[in-house]
Design an enzyme around this catalytic site. Structure first.
Site, PDB file in Angstrom:
ATOM      1  CG  HIS A  85      -2.072   0.907   1.187  1.00 12.59           C
ATOM      2  ND1 HIS A  85      -2.365   1.716   0.101  1.00 12.59           N
ATOM      3  CD2 HIS A  85      -3.031   1.174   2.124  1.00 12.59           C
ATOM      4  CE1 HIS A  85      -3.459   2.424   0.374  1.00 12.59           C
ATOM      5  NE2 HIS A  85      -3.870   2.124   1.583  1.00 12.59           N
ATOM      6  CD  GLN A  88      -2.366   4.706   4.934  1.00 15.55           C
ATOM      7  OE1 GLN A  88      -3.457   4.584   4.431  1.00 15.55           O
ATOM      8  NE2 GLN A  88      -2.100   5.656   5.834  1.00 15.55           N
ATOM      9  CG  ASP A 177      -3.746  -2.405   8.839  1.00 13.45           C
ATOM     10  OD1 ASP A 177      -4.907  -1.943   8.861  1.00 13.45           O
ATOM     11  OD2 ASP A 177      -3.273  -2.974   7.828  1.00 13.45           O
ATOM     12  NE  ARG A 245      -3.554   7.216   1.365  1.00 12.91           N
ATOM     13  CZ  ARG A 245      -4.422   6.214   1.144  1.00 12.91           C
ATOM     14  NH1 ARG A 245      -5.047   5.652   2.165  1.00 12.91           N
ATOM     15  NH2 ARG A 245      -4.628   5.737  -0.083  1.00 12.91           N
TER      16      ARG A 245
END
Ligand code: CP
Ligand code: NVA
Length: 259
Positions: A85, A88, A177, A245
């Protein structure tokens, strides 16, 4: 924007970001183009390249993003795969620079599943020097080849451990996470058992020390991988992290467009 998985941050930050830059983004959800089912990925890549300046995609198999990149004639941005990712982690790095003052030399301790987020941290640690620790249960370690790549790069100190209490000592950032990522939700109950010693609660944050920030890519399951107390604490920076982001991806889009 191709999405074969759900999203809030990635979709909205890319869509509003591209509008702010003067572009127009099109959302293609899981039922729209049905990548690999209705049409082959290599055909989708070549057709979309004729209408658009950038393709951004969130997919299951990492091979799908590689195939898009291979066949597209416009830049392809990875909006999350089962493997990594990167957008991120670009936003996370920016957030650490803003709050700690620098990324170089900081200690980032990830607590939880050795998943796509961890692989992106390891790949960042291959190019920027910091101390990255992944504390995960045995059997849930990150991909061995990616760990080796980061270690062989010789840039950062990399540690993989199953002891979260020891790992967080001296951390600048404690990062969490979900324990069951998209595509693994049927394993959620089992994972809650296996991961129960890996919840980031106040006692774990106390071991990290008063200066440690808490980060999470979101969405979070409060009371599972992190307590409500920790995510709502003054040293939790999950919302500036989410905001970043937008800024990090705007920079990525300008970069790939050569602006
Ligand atoms: N962090 C993140 O990528 O969030 P979404 O799944 O909501 O896009
Ligand atoms: N590891 C999580 C990240 C979500 C942004 C998932 O893949 O579901």
């Amino acid at each position: 924007m191709i999405f074969t998985k759900p999203s809030m941050r990635t979709r909205v930050s890319f869509e509003t970001g591209f509008t702010l830059l003067g572009g127009h983004a099109i959302y293609l959800g899981p039922d729209d183009i049905q990548m690999g089912k209705r049409e082959e990925t290599r055909d989708i890549a070549r057709v979309l390249s004729r209408y658009n300046d950038i393709i951004m995609a969130r997919v299951f198999a990492h091979q799908d993003i590689l195939d898009l990149a291979k066949y597209a004639t416009v830049p392809v941005i990875n909006g999350l795969t089962d493997y990594n990712h990167p957008c991120q982690i670009m936003a996370d790095a920016l957030t650490i620079i803003e709050h700690v003052g620098r990324l170089e030399g900081t200690k980032v301790v990830y607590v939880g599943d050795g998943n796509n987020i961890v692989h992106s941290w390891l790949l960042l640690a291959s190019v920027i020097p910091f101390h990255f620790v992944c504390a995960c249960p045995k059997g849930f370690e990150p991909d061995e080849k990616t760990v080796q790549k980061a270690q062989k790069a010789g840039i950062s100190k990399i540690e993989i451990t199953d002891d979260p209490k020891e790992a967080v000592r001296g951390a600048d950032v404690v990062y969490s996470d979900v324990w069951a990522s998209m595509g693994q939700k049927e394993e959620a109950a089992y994972r809650r058992q296996v991961f129960k010693e890996f919840q980031v609660d106040q006692s774990l944050m106390n071991l990290a020390g008063p200066k440690a920030f808490f980060m999470h890519c979101l969405p979070a399951e409060r009371g599972v991988e992190v307590t409500d107390e920790v995510i709502e604490a003054p040293n939790s920076i999950v919302f500036p992290q989410a905001e970043n982001r937008l800024h990090a991806q705007n920079a990525i889009m300008l970069h790939v467009l050569g602006k």
